[in-house]
Design a protein around this motif. Structure first.
Motif, PDB file in Angstrom:
ATOM      1  N   LYS A  74      31.097  34.978 -21.328  1.00  0.00           N
ATOM      2  CA  LYS A  74      31.360  33.655 -21.895  1.00  0.00           C
ATOM      3  C   LYS A  74      30.578  32.551 -21.207  1.00  0.00           C
ATOM      4  O   LYS A  74      30.251  31.537 -21.833  1.00  0.00           O
ATOM      5  N   SER A  75      30.294  32.727 -19.911  1.00  0.00           N
ATOM      6  CA  SER A  75      29.619  31.663 -19.169  1.00  0.00           C
ATOM      7  C   SER A  75      28.792  32.233 -18.030  1.00  0.00           C
ATOM      8  O   SER A  75      29.238  33.162 -17.333  1.00  0.00           O
ATOM      9  N   PHE A  76      27.619  31.647 -17.841  1.00  0.00           N
ATOM     10  CA  PHE A  76      26.907  31.807 -16.576  1.00  0.00           C
ATOM     11  C   PHE A  76      27.660  30.975 -15.540  1.00  0.00           C
ATOM     12  O   PHE A  76      28.188  31.489 -14.578  1.00  0.00           O
ATOM     13  N   ALA A  77      27.717  29.680 -15.768  1.00  0.00           N
ATOM     14  CA  ALA A  77      28.578  28.785 -14.996  1.00  0.00           C
ATOM     15  C   ALA A  77      28.704  27.481 -15.768  1.00  0.00           C
ATOM     16  O   ALA A  77      27.709  26.944 -16.256  1.00  0.00           O
ATOM     17  N   SER A  78      29.925  26.989 -15.873  1.00  0.00           N
ATOM     18  CA  SER A  78      30.189  25.784 -16.658  1.00  0.00           C
ATOM     19  C   SER A  78      29.939  24.512 -15.873  1.00  0.00           C
ATOM     20  O   SER A  78      30.154  23.410 -16.380  1.00  0.00           O
ATOM     21  N   GLY A  79      29.480  24.650 -14.611  1.00  0.00           N
ATOM     22  CA  GLY A  79      29.179  23.483 -13.796  1.00  0.00           C
ATOM     23  C   GLY A  79      29.914  23.540 -12.475  1.00  0.00           C
ATOM     24  O   GLY A  79      30.568  24.536 -12.137  1.00  0.00           O
ATOM     25  N   ALA A 126      30.730  12.695  -0.670  1.00  0.00           N
ATOM     26  CA  ALA A 126      29.731  13.182  -1.604  1.00  0.00           C
ATOM     27  C   ALA A 126      28.465  13.629  -0.878  1.00  0.00           C
ATOM     28  O   ALA A 126      27.809  14.602  -1.284  1.00  0.00           O
ATOM     29  N   LYS A 127      28.116  12.938   0.198  1.00  0.00           N
ATOM     30  CA  LYS A 127      26.927  13.316   0.964  1.00  0.00           C
ATOM     31  C   LYS A 127      27.061  14.732   1.490  1.00  0.00           C
ATOM     32  O   LYS A 127      26.115  15.534   1.407  1.00  0.00           O
ATOM     33  N   ASN A 128      28.212  15.080   2.019  1.00  0.00           N
ATOM     34  CA  ASN A 128      28.453  16.426   2.527  1.00  0.00           C
ATOM     35  C   ASN A 128      28.436  17.444   1.388  1.00  0.00           C
ATOM     36  O   ASN A 128      27.806  18.512   1.490  1.00  0.00           O
ATOM     37  N   TYR A 129      29.121  17.126   0.303  1.00  0.00           N
ATOM     38  CA  TYR A 129      29.176  18.025  -0.859  1.00  0.00           C
ATOM     39  C   TYR A 129      27.769  18.269  -1.406  1.00  0.00           C
ATOM     40  O   TYR A 129      27.356  19.404  -1.643  1.00  0.00           O
ATOM     41  N   ASN A 130      27.018  17.176  -1.603  1.00  0.00           N
ATOM     42  CA  ASN A 130      25.680  17.289  -2.183  1.00  0.00           C
ATOM     43  C   ASN A 130      24.744  18.088  -1.278  1.00  0.00           C
ATOM     44  O   ASN A 130      23.837  18.778  -1.763  1.00  0.00           O
ATOM     45  N   ALA A 131      24.955  18.010   0.036  1.00  0.00           N
ATOM     46  CA  ALA A 131      24.128  18.794   0.957  1.00  0.00           C
ATOM     47  C   ALA A 131      24.354  20.282   0.751  1.00  0.00           C
ATOM     48  O   ALA A 131      23.405  21.084   0.819  1.00  0.00           O
ATOM     49  N   HIS A 132      25.614  20.677   0.485  1.00  0.00           N
ATOM     50  CA  HIS A 132      25.894  22.095   0.219  1.00  0.00           C
ATOM     51  C   HIS A 132      25.270  22.539  -1.104  1.00  0.00           C
ATOM     52  O   HIS A 132      24.753  23.664  -1.202  1.00  0.00           O
ATOM     53  N   VAL A 133      25.304  21.677  -2.109  1.00  0.00           N
ATOM     54  CA  VAL A 133      24.678  22.008  -3.395  1.00  0.00           C
ATOM     55  C   VAL A 133      23.181  22.213  -3.202  1.00  0.00           C
ATOM     56  O   VAL A 133      22.599  23.206  -3.665  1.00  0.00           O
ATOM     57  N   ILE A 136      25.752  25.052 -17.604  1.00  0.00           N
ATOM     58  CA  ILE A 136      25.974  23.603 -17.643  1.00  0.00           C
ATOM     59  C   ILE A 136      25.991  23.037 -16.222  1.00  0.00           C
ATOM     60  O   ILE A 136      26.495  23.664 -15.299  1.00  0.00           O
ATOM     61  N   GLY A 137      25.467  21.832 -16.059  1.00  0.00           N
ATOM     62  CA  GLY A 137      25.592  21.093 -14.803  1.00  0.00           C
ATOM     63  C   GLY A 137      25.127  21.885 -13.604  1.00  0.00           C
ATOM     64  O   GLY A 137      23.966  22.268 -13.484  1.00  0.00           O
ATOM     65  N   GLY A 138      26.064  22.138 -12.671  1.00  0.00           N
ATOM     66  CA  GLY A 138      25.733  22.907 -11.477  1.00  0.00           C
ATOM     67  C   GLY A 138      25.242  24.303 -11.792  1.00  0.00           C
ATOM     68  O   GLY A 138      24.435  24.867 -11.054  1.00  0.00           O
ATOM     69  N   GLY A 139      25.731  24.876 -12.893  1.00  0.00           N
ATOM     70  CA  GLY A 139      25.233  26.183 -13.313  1.00  0.00           C
ATOM     71  C   GLY A 139      23.769  26.124 -13.678  1.00  0.00           C
ATOM     72  O   GLY A 139      22.982  27.013 -13.330  1.00  0.00           O
ATOM     73  N   ALA A 140      23.381  25.058 -14.402  1.00  0.00           N
ATOM     74  CA  ALA A 140      21.974  24.868 -14.743  1.00  0.00           C
ATOM     75  C   ALA A 140      21.141  24.703 -13.482  1.00  0.00           C
ATOM     76  O   ALA A 140      20.007  25.199 -13.393  1.00  0.00           O
TER      77      ALA A 140
END
Length: 260
Positions: free
Chosen positions: A59-64, A80-87, A110-114
């Motif tokens: 159904k999904s690769f990843a929805s984000g 957000a700075k810490n979170y975005n660094a992990h992404v 979608i989103g993070g999955g993309a």
């Protein structure tokens, strides 16, 4: 390691599974945090020649990214700075693996999955897949590195359209835009993906990985050979795989490459 990341090995092919099917494989911060170590381990494993990234189920690769975490993990600029660094670290870890990586995309990407899919070398999708990059729907700003991947695949004007609209793009259109590389019927995607991965494992791995390096350098803006690229090319003539490639051609048989 997060319970929502699985690593499966089958011969020379390793598969990393985003394993939250009940949430369309939405990516938690723990999953982002653990991906770099997983990719480093697979890169160091001489038995692994190709890495496939997929979502659990069809159904999904990843929805984000997992939006249910945003109030806790992204409630202000400092968090957000810490979170975005992990992404960023997770995407870079996928992109920088020396071995070929293939995103096998069922359904939503979608989103993070993309973001994770675009960090892979190749994207195979099913015919019902949907692609979208959605910061414009959430009041967020996409990173420069992630934006560059969109530009590299789709071009500047189309990248602006993708980022500004946040619209879902149907599989056929995503293929036309260069976001997907191949489309297959839902029931054939897995077989086609692993057949292609298996094909890569039969090629000279020095050549495969050097080809990835060369393309990365071109994408980064290099247009002329320098000492590093010239040495990389010339060093292939000293490998056993080159000798085997010539022998097999002269003997009219399939090559048996052994370098890993």
């Amino acid at each position: 390691m997060s319970d929502h990341l699985l690593v499966e090995r089958n011969g020379a092919i390793a598969t990393v599974v985003l394993n939250k099917p009940q949430a369309h494989n939405a990516i938690s911060i723990d999953m982002y945090r653990d991906l770099p170590a997983i990719m480093a381990e697979l890169d160091a494993d001489k038995d692994v020649k190709v890495v496939v990234l997929r979502g659990a189920g069809q159904k999904s690769f990843a929805s984000g990214a997992d939006i249910s975490e945003f109030e806790q993990e992204r409630s202000d600029a400092a968090k957000a700075k810490n979170y975005n660094a992990h992404v960023a670290a997770a995407e870079q870890a996928i992109e920088n693996v020396s071995k070929p990586t293939i995103a096998m995309i069922h359904g939503y990407c979608i989103g993070g999955g993309a973001g994770l899919a675009m960090a892979c070398d190749i994207r195979f999708a099913d015919e019902r897949a949907k692609f979208a990059i959605t910061p414009a729907k959430l009041g967020l700003v996409y990173s420069l590195e992630s934006s560059k991947r969109v530009v590299d695949l789709a071009g500047p004007s189309r990248a602006k359209w993708i980022l500004m609209s946040g619209q879902q793009i149907q599989a056929e259109r995503a293929l036309q835009l260069g976001l997907f590389d191949e489309l297959f019927p839902v029931e054939e995607l897995e077989k086609a993906t692993y057949e292609f991965a298996e094909l890569i494992t039969t090629r000279a791995q020095f050549s495969v990985r050097a080809g990835k390096v060369m393309v990365q350098k071109v994408v980064a803006g290099q247009v002329r050979d320098d000492e590093a690229t010239t040495d990389l090319r010339n060093s292939s003539f000293d490998t056993e795989d080159f000798a085997e490639g010539v022998r097999s051609f002269l003997e009219k048989r399939p090559p048996r490459f052994e370098w890993s």
